[in-house]
Motif scaffolding. Structure first.
Motif, PDB file in Angstrom:
ATOM      1  N   LEU A  39       0.762  -0.874   0.136  1.00 61.14           N
ATOM      2  CA  LEU A  39       0.468  -0.092   0.193  1.00 61.14           C
ATOM      3  C   LEU A  39       0.695   0.950  -0.229  1.00 61.14           C
ATOM      4  O   LEU A  39       0.391   2.602  -0.853  1.00 61.14           O
ATOM      5  CB  LEU A  39      -1.129   0.136   1.419  1.00 61.14           C
ATOM      6  N   ILE A  40       2.012   1.592   0.572  1.00 62.61           N
ATOM      7  CA  ILE A  40       2.454   2.400   1.091  1.00 62.61           C
ATOM      8  C   ILE A  40       3.485   3.404   0.001  1.00 62.61           C
ATOM      9  O   ILE A  40       3.428   3.801  -0.842  1.00 62.61           O
ATOM     10  CB  ILE A  40       3.986   2.545   2.763  1.00 62.61           C
ATOM     11  N   THR A  41       3.640   1.318  -1.326  1.00 62.60           N
ATOM     12  CA  THR A  41       5.285   1.737  -2.163  1.00 62.60           C
ATOM     13  C   THR A  41       3.813   1.851  -3.033  1.00 62.60           C
ATOM     14  O   THR A  41       4.156   2.675  -3.926  1.00 62.60           O
ATOM     15  CB  THR A  41       5.457   0.030  -2.124  1.00 62.60           C
ATOM     16  N   SER A  42       2.552   1.925  -3.331  1.00 64.62           N
ATOM     17  CA  SER A  42       1.888   1.662  -4.203  1.00 64.62           C
ATOM     18  C   SER A  42       1.716   2.869  -4.451  1.00 64.62           C
ATOM     19  O   SER A  42       1.145   4.310  -5.662  1.00 64.62           O
ATOM     20  CB  SER A  42       0.640   1.236  -4.694  1.00 64.62           C
ATOM     21  N   ALA A  43       1.753   3.521  -2.887  1.00 67.50           N
ATOM     22  CA  ALA A  43       0.914   5.268  -2.423  1.00 67.50           C
ATOM     23  C   ALA A  43       2.099   6.129  -3.118  1.00 67.50           C
ATOM     24  O   ALA A  43       1.791   7.670  -3.579  1.00 67.50           O
ATOM     25  CB  ALA A  43       0.809   6.001  -1.685  1.00 67.50           C
ATOM     26  N   ILE A  44       3.002   5.545  -3.500  1.00 69.94           N
ATOM     27  CA  ILE A  44       3.947   6.011  -3.833  1.00 69.94           C
ATOM     28  C   ILE A  44       4.370   6.617  -5.386  1.00 69.94           C
ATOM     29  O   ILE A  44       4.763   6.786  -6.378  1.00 69.94           O
ATOM     30  CB  ILE A  44       5.733   6.014  -3.433  1.00 69.94           C
ATOM     31  N   ILE A  45       4.523   5.132  -5.847  1.00 71.65           N
ATOM     32  CA  ILE A  45       4.595   4.943  -7.271  1.00 71.65           C
ATOM     33  C   ILE A  45       3.381   5.305  -8.440  1.00 71.65           C
ATOM     34  O   ILE A  45       3.711   5.950  -9.572  1.00 71.65           O
ATOM     35  CB  ILE A  45       4.970   3.195  -7.541  1.00 71.65           C
ATOM     36  N   ILE A  46       2.624   5.311  -8.098  1.00 72.09           N
ATOM     37  CA  ILE A  46       1.327   5.365  -8.820  1.00 72.09           C
ATOM     38  C   ILE A  46       1.037   7.266  -8.699  1.00 72.09           C
ATOM     39  O   ILE A  46       1.574   7.158  -9.757  1.00 72.09           O
ATOM     40  CB  ILE A  46       0.119   5.208  -7.925  1.00 72.09           C
ATOM     41  N   PRO A  47       1.214   7.883  -8.046  1.00 72.02           N
ATOM     42  CA  PRO A  47       1.576   8.959  -8.861  1.00 72.02           C
ATOM     43  C   PRO A  47       2.644   9.775  -9.001  1.00 72.02           C
ATOM     44  O   PRO A  47       2.781  10.661 -10.186  1.00 72.02           O
ATOM     45  CB  PRO A  47       1.628   9.900  -7.028  1.00 72.02           C
ATOM     46  N   MET A  48       3.987   9.041  -9.175  1.00 72.27           N
ATOM     47  CA  MET A  48       5.363   8.898  -9.464  1.00 72.27           C
ATOM     48  C   MET A  48       4.601   8.510 -11.111  1.00 72.27           C
ATOM     49  O   MET A  48       5.153   9.570 -11.689  1.00 72.27           O
ATOM     50  CB  MET A  48       6.407   8.538  -9.518  1.00 72.27           C
ATOM     51  N   TYR A  49       4.085   7.811 -11.734  1.00 71.76           N
ATOM     52  CA  TYR A  49       3.912   7.427 -12.732  1.00 71.76           C
ATOM     53  C   TYR A  49       2.550   8.705 -13.762  1.00 71.76           C
ATOM     54  O   TYR A  49       3.184   9.152 -14.448  1.00 71.76           O
ATOM     55  CB  TYR A  49       2.543   6.240 -13.188  1.00 71.76           C
ATOM     56  N   MET A  50       1.626   9.400 -13.064  1.00 68.05           N
ATOM     57  CA  MET A  50       0.791  10.137 -13.061  1.00 68.05           C
ATOM     58  C   MET A  50       1.412  11.545 -13.685  1.00 68.05           C
ATOM     59  O   MET A  50       1.143  12.569 -14.698  1.00 68.05           O
ATOM     60  CB  MET A  50      -0.774  10.522 -12.110  1.00 68.05           C
ATOM     61  N   VAL A  51       2.771  12.136 -12.672  1.00 62.93           N
ATOM     62  CA  VAL A  51       3.301  12.856 -12.520  1.00 62.93           C
ATOM     63  C   VAL A  51       4.199  13.227 -14.085  1.00 62.93           C
ATOM     64  O   VAL A  51       3.972  14.313 -14.879  1.00 62.93           O
ATOM     65  CB  VAL A  51       3.817  13.798 -11.753  1.00 62.93           C
ATOM     66  N   CYS A  52       4.337  11.975 -14.597  1.00 59.31           N
ATOM     67  CA  CYS A  52       6.121  11.351 -15.429  1.00 59.31           C
ATOM     68  C   CYS A  52       5.274  11.614 -16.881  1.00 59.31           C
ATOM     69  O   CYS A  52       5.501  12.192 -17.770  1.00 59.31           O
ATOM     70  CB  CYS A  52       6.437  10.464 -15.068  1.00 59.31           C
ATOM     71  N   ARG A  53       3.399  11.137 -16.571  1.00 56.49           N
ATOM     72  CA  ARG A  53       3.340  10.821 -17.796  1.00 56.49           C
ATOM     73  C   ARG A  53       2.609  12.596 -18.530  1.00 56.49           C
ATOM     74  O   ARG A  53       2.773  13.014 -18.991  1.00 56.49           O
ATOM     75  CB  ARG A  53       1.525  10.275 -17.818  1.00 56.49           C
ATOM     76  N   LYS A  54       2.092  13.010 -17.010  1.00 54.68           N
ATOM     77  CA  LYS A  54       2.295  14.397 -17.338  1.00 54.68           C
ATOM     78  C   LYS A  54       3.111  15.244 -18.215  1.00 54.68           C
ATOM     79  O   LYS A  54       2.803  16.305 -18.939  1.00 54.68           O
ATOM     80  CB  LYS A  54       1.253  15.217 -16.362  1.00 54.68           C
ATOM     81  N   VAL A  55       4.151  14.736 -17.078  1.00 56.28           N
ATOM     82  CA  VAL A  55       5.080  16.017 -17.815  1.00 56.28           C
ATOM     83  C   VAL A  55       5.670  15.150 -19.219  1.00 56.28           C
ATOM     84  O   VAL A  55       6.111  16.312 -19.995  1.00 56.28           O
ATOM     85  CB  VAL A  55       6.708  15.641 -16.791  1.00 56.28           C
ATOM     86  N   LEU A  56       5.654  13.990 -19.935  1.00 57.78           N
ATOM     87  CA  LEU A  56       5.439  14.185 -21.016  1.00 57.78           C
ATOM     88  C   LEU A  56       4.870  14.146 -22.054  1.00 57.78           C
ATOM     89  O   LEU A  56       5.393  14.753 -23.335  1.00 57.78           O
ATOM     90  CB  LEU A  56       5.670  12.519 -21.034  1.00 57.78           C
ATOM     91  N   LYS A  57       3.296  14.370 -21.547  1.00 60.54           N
ATOM     92  CA  LYS A  57       2.738  15.225 -22.727  1.00 60.54           C
ATOM     93  C   LYS A  57       2.789  16.843 -22.381  1.00 60.54           C
ATOM     94  O   LYS A  57       3.293  17.186 -24.092  1.00 60.54           O
ATOM     95  CB  LYS A  57       1.036  15.263 -22.212  1.00 60.54           C
ATOM     96  N   TRP A  58       3.680  17.286 -22.058  1.00 59.70           N
ATOM     97  CA  TRP A  58       3.336  18.577 -21.845  1.00 59.70           C
ATOM     98  C   TRP A  58       5.119  18.954 -22.129  1.00 59.70           C
ATOM     99  O   TRP A  58       4.753  19.963 -23.171  1.00 59.70           O
ATOM    100  CB  TRP A  58       3.557  19.409 -20.748  1.00 59.70           C
ATOM    101  N   LEU A  59       6.031  17.561 -22.593  1.00 65.49           N
ATOM    102  CA  LEU A  59       6.847  17.999 -23.443  1.00 65.49           C
ATOM    103  C   LEU A  59       6.800  17.366 -24.771  1.00 65.49           C
ATOM    104  O   LEU A  59       7.467  18.354 -25.872  1.00 65.49           O
ATOM    105  CB  LEU A  59       8.258  17.021 -22.540  1.00 65.49           C
ATOM    106  N   ILE A  60       6.222  16.234 -24.975  1.00 61.37           N
ATOM    107  CA  ILE A  60       5.921  15.920 -26.540  1.00 61.37           C
ATOM    108  C   ILE A  60       5.317  17.784 -27.182  1.00 61.37           C
ATOM    109  O   ILE A  60       4.736  16.932 -28.813  1.00 61.37           O
ATOM    110  CB  ILE A  60       5.275  14.762 -26.926  1.00 61.37           C
ATOM    111  N   SER A  61       3.780  18.433 -26.850  1.00 61.18           N
ATOM    112  CA  SER A  61       3.081  19.530 -26.932  1.00 61.18           C
ATOM    113  C   SER A  61       4.120  20.451 -27.581  1.00 61.18           C
ATOM    114  O   SER A  61       4.799  20.542 -27.214  1.00 61.18           O
ATOM    115  CB  SER A  61       1.497  19.936 -25.741  1.00 61.18           C
TER     116      SER A  61
END
Length: 61
Positions: A39-61
């Protein structure tokens, strides 16, 4: 960003590899039951994926 595009596959592969090291480090530090560690690991890794995906979309746009 398409899920099966070359950029997406490379991006998620690198994130997956990085998250393995993060999860391993977190589990070494904690001395809880397996369920609590997951649970603790998921609470850290899932938001990390969401932030990285938004950053990647921002970089590609």
């Amino acid at each position: 960003m398409k899920l099966l595009s070359k950029t997406s596959i490379i991006f998620y592969s690198i994130l997956g590899l990085f998250s393995l090291f993060v999860a391993r480090g977190i589990r070494e530090v904690l001395d809880y039951s397996l369920l609590v560690e997951i649970l603790i690991t998921s609470a850290i890794i899932i938001p990390m994926y969401m932030v990285c995906r938004k950053v990647l979309k921002w970089l590609i746009s």
